[in-house]
Design an enzyme around this catalytic site. Structure first.
Site, mmCIF file in Angstrom:
data_model
loop_
_atom_site.group_PDB
_atom_site.id
_atom_site.type_symbol
_atom_site.label_atom_id
_atom_site.label_comp_id
_atom_site.label_asym_id
_atom_site.label_seq_id
_atom_site.Cartn_x
_atom_site.Cartn_y
_atom_site.Cartn_z
ATOM 1 N N HIS A 132 0.767 -1.178 -0.037
ATOM 2 C CA HIS A 132 -0.034 -0.132 0.007
ATOM 3 C C HIS A 132 0.829 1.190 -0.112
ATOM 4 O O HIS A 132 1.221 1.742 0.966
ATOM 5 C CB HIS A 132 -0.833 0.038 1.210
HETATM 6 C C1 FAD Z 1 -0.116 -7.724 -3.728
HETATM 7 C C2 FAD Z 1 -0.977 -6.777 -3.378
HETATM 8 C C3 FAD Z 1 -2.313 -6.960 -2.757
HETATM 9 C C4 FAD Z 1 -3.045 -5.687 -2.437
HETATM 10 N N1 FAD Z 1 -4.242 -6.058 -1.772
HETATM 11 C C5 FAD Z 1 -5.093 -5.232 -1.665
HETATM 12 C C6 FAD Z 1 -6.415 -5.432 -1.228
HETATM 13 O O1 FAD Z 1 -6.688 -6.438 -1.050
HETATM 14 N N2 FAD Z 1 -7.522 -4.235 -1.481
HETATM 15 C C7 FAD Z 1 -6.917 -3.097 -1.597
HETATM 16 O O2 FAD Z 1 -7.778 -2.164 -1.241
HETATM 17 N N3 FAD Z 1 -5.769 -2.792 -1.968
HETATM 18 C C8 FAD Z 1 -5.051 -3.778 -2.075
HETATM 19 N N4 FAD Z 1 -3.802 -3.482 -2.666
HETATM 20 C C9 FAD Z 1 -3.089 -2.087 -3.123
HETATM 21 C C10 FAD Z 1 -4.055 -1.597 -4.385
HETATM 22 O O3 FAD Z 1 -4.014 -2.784 -5.394
HETATM 23 C C11 FAD Z 1 -3.222 -0.508 -4.901
HETATM 24 O O4 FAD Z 1 -3.219 0.461 -4.004
HETATM 25 C C12 FAD Z 1 -4.126 -0.169 -6.184
HETATM 26 O O5 FAD Z 1 -4.380 -0.903 -7.057
HETATM 27 C C13 FAD Z 1 -2.996 1.251 -6.649
HETATM 28 O O6 FAD Z 1 -3.966 2.006 -7.722
HETATM 29 P P1 FAD Z 1 -3.130 2.856 -8.460
HETATM 30 O O7 FAD Z 1 -4.052 3.379 -9.537
HETATM 31 O O8 FAD Z 1 -2.406 3.780 -7.750
HETATM 32 O O9 FAD Z 1 -2.020 2.183 -9.409
HETATM 33 P P2 FAD Z 1 -1.854 0.599 -10.150
HETATM 34 O O10 FAD Z 1 -2.925 -0.142 -9.743
HETATM 35 O O11 FAD Z 1 -0.517 0.028 -9.476
HETATM 36 O O12 FAD Z 1 -1.589 1.100 -11.597
HETATM 37 C C14 FAD Z 1 -0.552 1.683 -11.946
HETATM 38 C C15 FAD Z 1 -0.498 1.249 -13.428
HETATM 39 O O13 FAD Z 1 0.650 2.121 -13.909
HETATM 40 C C16 FAD Z 1 1.300 1.388 -14.799
HETATM 41 N N5 FAD Z 1 2.451 2.254 -15.113
HETATM 42 C C17 FAD Z 1 3.319 2.852 -14.327
HETATM 43 N N6 FAD Z 1 4.140 3.572 -14.690
HETATM 44 C C18 FAD Z 1 3.897 3.542 -16.050
HETATM 45 C C19 FAD Z 1 4.730 4.218 -17.321
HETATM 46 N N7 FAD Z 1 5.607 5.206 -17.318
HETATM 47 N N8 FAD Z 1 3.975 4.174 -18.474
HETATM 48 C C20 FAD Z 1 2.927 2.962 -18.534
HETATM 49 N N9 FAD Z 1 2.361 2.684 -17.500
HETATM 50 C C21 FAD Z 1 2.589 2.864 -16.542
HETATM 51 C C22 FAD Z 1 1.581 0.191 -14.104
HETATM 52 O O14 FAD Z 1 2.348 -0.699 -15.020
HETATM 53 C C23 FAD Z 1 0.435 -0.294 -13.401
HETATM 54 O O15 FAD Z 1 -0.087 -1.008 -14.082
HETATM 55 C C24 FAD Z 1 -2.721 -4.654 -2.800
HETATM 56 C C25 FAD Z 1 -1.858 -4.527 -3.762
HETATM 57 C C26 FAD Z 1 -0.816 -5.489 -3.925
HETATM 58 C C27 FAD Z 1 0.451 -5.186 -5.016
#
Ligand code: FAD
Ligand code: SF4
Lengths: 519, 171
Positions: free
Chosen positions: A452
């Site tokens: 997180h």
């Molecule tokens: C193993 C695990 C278990 C988790 N369990 C939970 C849970 O049960 N419940 C919960 O609420 N949260 C959970 N989380 C946390 C939650 O999934 C994340 O906080 C959330 O998905 C983050 O969302 P985001 O949009 O910030 O980024 P992300 O969902 O990580 O998406 C970001 C995306 O941007 C892409 N990206 C990055 N840089 C670039 C670039 N330069 N060019 C193109 N693409 C790029 C990445 O490849 C990625 O696919 C968990 C996380 C993990 C890793």
């Protein structure tokens, strides 16, 4: 605008409007209303809402497009495919904190546990008070949460999917008289296959890959996967598009991709977004870009029982122990495959063998800690590097949490418990939890992990203290938005996915209500 | 990227399998497979981390030569008891570099060890069979509900009145 070749649908794997490295064979230039970098919790949600409203949306994702059929229990293969840097990212500090980010279409939601919780009211109220955010309190957010919950199907589990490890966790909490609640998860009749961290092989988990991404595509959005955005294109302070490269076989940089758009959105997650902004030359007058990293430090205990547990049979985290929520501590049973348990264990040689031989009688319990320290993401040679120093206050909280969780597990019938603290002997009874307080446990002895990461481009009304405004629009820039976990002004003490999606929904509404600013 | 161990690094890693992994791993003849697996994992980690590991393992190997007990031998040539003691010295080393190296190498070897089918079979760990069983049951019991939920994914429900017709063409 350059017409794209049709995707390789003959393989049956890639839907219409998804373009991969197999089809992006030459340099590509596209125009769109909105370009969104990242297809995870924030990016996919925003894309679906804006596409449904009729905007021309292009999502760009660095990771590959995998399908439900690709997901198996092979920890090592899945980790290499779905996790950035093979899951071996590290925040430098004492102790170093190992963290994980998804890198695939659907982002980290593809590998997350599916826990879906609203932001606690006390946190929303804190954001209003401390960050000066407006229309952020529970009644304002109600419609956004409800909408997200409808989209990703937030429900309690079907009872037959609860495995023995979770029953034991609940038994322990009940024996102690502690508050324990069934988890809310984004799932459609989750089968309890316990493979969430390696992609849901049944399609039950409503990750962005199977919910918001197909919705966005259905309403006309385009998705370029296997494309890493290297920088945001700026004209003065105005964002006018993005430039990147196709990620070829073996990570080799491929053809160039340029997308020109009226609104540019960074939704790369709390580690990558500040790096993308920094290497693009975006400066925040607050000086806070990349600062304010919080990460809910997490530690795990391995408890051995006399009875068979077979923790891999049954849903990942059916319950949460909420008794100590007020102290910023949540407990859950989190089965982990043998390779990961072995890897994170302090044992080796014959002792490791003895620990692992009991794997089918093991309950792995984990803890989420709402942290008080903040770290920083620095951009070094264009790549992000996280730095995080666990506060002594939080380290003490982890020790207290481990002691409490050990008490719970002994109350459930555990015979022995291995703690996440090197040098602390295996606990054999509830009385042994005293050992945790016998000598101060140095932070360097703690095996701390996290999934997180939050807060590195935080929202706030004051441009001298926050990177973005209350809707994620970067202060002192034009047509540039952040839409991911970076936005959190503070840690939230619960799993963050639903908060990110609700904020993205709120930002989408803001864009649609102010379209003249973005046309 | 695909990464291959340099021969010297491979030899050190092979010598560390009996130190880090349970004796069964060696008895089952898994040493080479575990070291191959470490290479696979190293191909996915950040390049800087990978370079650090290669450098660290080389240093670990050579530094043994100045340890009196090794009598001029490199780490990978030490007999089992001395190999154990040399690793332990680094595990408890005075510098974080020594401690972090043994920690990281230990993690890679343990991960590789418990990804070997023969080791997993010993534990009775059969997740794929479980996945297949519950996947079938889910579709049998809840098929109608699942189809309804799939349809809902693309059902219209605009957040605001549509501003113009959604795009229908690709490219
Ligand atoms: C193993 C695990 C278990 C988790 N369990 C939970 C849970 O049960 N419940 C919960 O609420 N949260 C959970 N989380 C946390 C939650 O999934 C994340 O906080 C959330 O998905 C983050 O969302 P985001 O949009 O910030 O980024 P992300 O969902 O990580 O998406 C970001 C995306 O941007 C892409 N990206 C990055 N840089 C670039 C670039 N330069 N060019 C193109 N693409 C790029 C990445 O490849 C990625 O696919 C968990 C996380 C993990 C890793
Ligand atoms: S436990 Fe449920 S949500 Fe997780 S992978 Fe299995 S079926 Fe999917």
């Amino acid at each position: 605008m350059v017409a794209l070749p049709r995707p390789a649908v003959a393989q049956g794997a890639v839907p219409d409007r998804v373009f991969t490295r197999d089809t992006l064979r030459g340099d590509t230039v596209l125009d769109a209303d909105v370009v969104i970098v990242g297809s995870g919790a924030g990016g996919a949600t925003l894309a679906a809402e804006l596409a449904e409203a009729g905007l021309d949306v292009v999502m760009i994702e660095e990771g590959r497009y995998w399908t439900t059929r690709d997901f198996t229990a092979q920890a090592s293969a899945m980790t290499r495919q779905l996790y950035r840097d093979g899951g071996a990212s590290m925040a430098i500090g004492d102790p170093p904190v190992m963290f994980q980010e998804g890198r695939a279409v659907g982002g980290s939601t593809v590998i997350n546990g599916g826990m879906s919780w609203r932001t606690p009211e006390r946190i929303l109220e804190r954001w209003r008070r401390e960050a000066g955010l407006e229309h952020i309190e529970a009644p304002d957010m109600e419609a956004h949460f409800a909408r997200v919950e409808r989209r990703i199907h937030v429900r309690h589990q079907d009872p037959e999917t609860v495995g023995r490890d979770n029953e034991l966790l609940k038994r322990g909490a009940d024996a102690k008289g502690w508050k324990v609640i069934p988890n809310l998860r984004n799932q459609v009749h989750c089968a309890g296959s316990n493979n969430c961290a390696f992609g849901c092989p049944t399609g039950a988990k409503q990750s962005a890959l199977v919910s918001y991404v197909p919705r966005a595509l259905h309403f006309g959005a385009r998705l370029l996967s296997d494309v890493k955005v290297e920088r945001i294109l700026l004209h003065g302070k105005r964002a006018i598009g993005v430039a990147g490269r196709v990620v070829g076989e073996g990570e080799r940089p491929g053809p160039r991709v340029t997308v020109r758009a009226k609104l540019v959105v960074a939704a790369c997650g709390a580690i990558q977004t500040p790096a993308l902004l920094a290497r693009s030359g975006v400066r925040s007058p607050s000086g806070r870009l990349g600062h304010n990293l919080s990460l809910h430090p997490n530690v795990k205990l391995v408890a051995t029982f006399d009875e068979p547990v077979r923790g891999w049979e049954g849903v990942h985290q059916a319950y949460q122990v909420r008794e100590f929520e007020g102290e910023g501590l949540l407990f859950a049973a989190v089965n982990i495959p043998p390779a990961v348990i072995a890897m994170t264990s302090h044992e080796r040689g014959a002792a490791l063998g003895a620990l692992m031989d009991a794997y089918d009688r093991t309950v792995i319990a984990g803890m989420l800690c709402e942290d008080t320290a903040t770290g920083r993401v620095r951009t070094i040679n264009g790549r992000p590097q996280a730095f995080y120093q666990l506060a002594q206050f939080d380290a003490d909280k982890l020790v207290r949490g481990v002691a409490l969780l050990a008490e719970l597990l002994f109350a459930a019938g555990a015979r022995s418990i291995i703690t996440p603290f090197a040098g602390v002997p295996t606990l054999r009874s509830g009385d042994d939890t005293r050992l945790l307080y016998a000598h101060p446990i140095p932070r360097s002895a703690m095996e701390v992990v996290t999934v997180h990461m939050m807060g590195t481009a935080a929202m706030g009304a004051d441009r001298t203290r926050a990177v973005t405004d209350g809707h994620g629009l970067v202060h002192d820039a034009e047509r540039l938005m952040v839409c991911d976990a970076s936005l959190f002004p503070t840690p939230i003490g619960v799993n963050p996915m639903e908060t990110i999606m609700a904020l993205a929904t709120r930002s989408a509404a803001h864009v649609l209500d102010n379209l003249e600013r973005f046309s | 990227m695909s990464y291959q161990h340099p021969p010297a690094v491979r030899r050190v890693l092979e010598s560390l399998v009996p130190v880090v992994c349970p004796p069964e791993a060696v008895a089952l003849g898994l040493t080479a497979a575990i070291v191959d697996h470490v290479a696979l994992t190293m191909s996915a980690v950040p390049p800087l981390f990978r370079r650090g590991l290669v450098l660290g393992l080389t240093t670990y190997d050579l530094a043994a030569m100045v340890w009196p007990a090794a009598r001029g031998r490199r780490a990978h040539r030490l007999p089992p008891e001395l190999a154990e003691r040399w690793f332990e010295r680094w595990e408890r080393g005075l510098t974080p570099v020594e401690r972090e190296l043994t920690h990281a190498v230990g993690q890679l070897l343990k991960f590789g060890c418990y990804e070997q089918p023969a080791m997993l079979a010993r534990l009775g760990y059969t997740p794929q069979a479980w996945i297949e069983q519950v996947t079938r049951r889910r579709l049998q019991v809840y098929g109608d509900d699942i189809r309804r939920a799939e349809a809902a994914i693309v059902a219209p429900d605009p957040l605001r009145p549509p501003v113009r017709r959604p795009r229908t063409e690709v490219g």
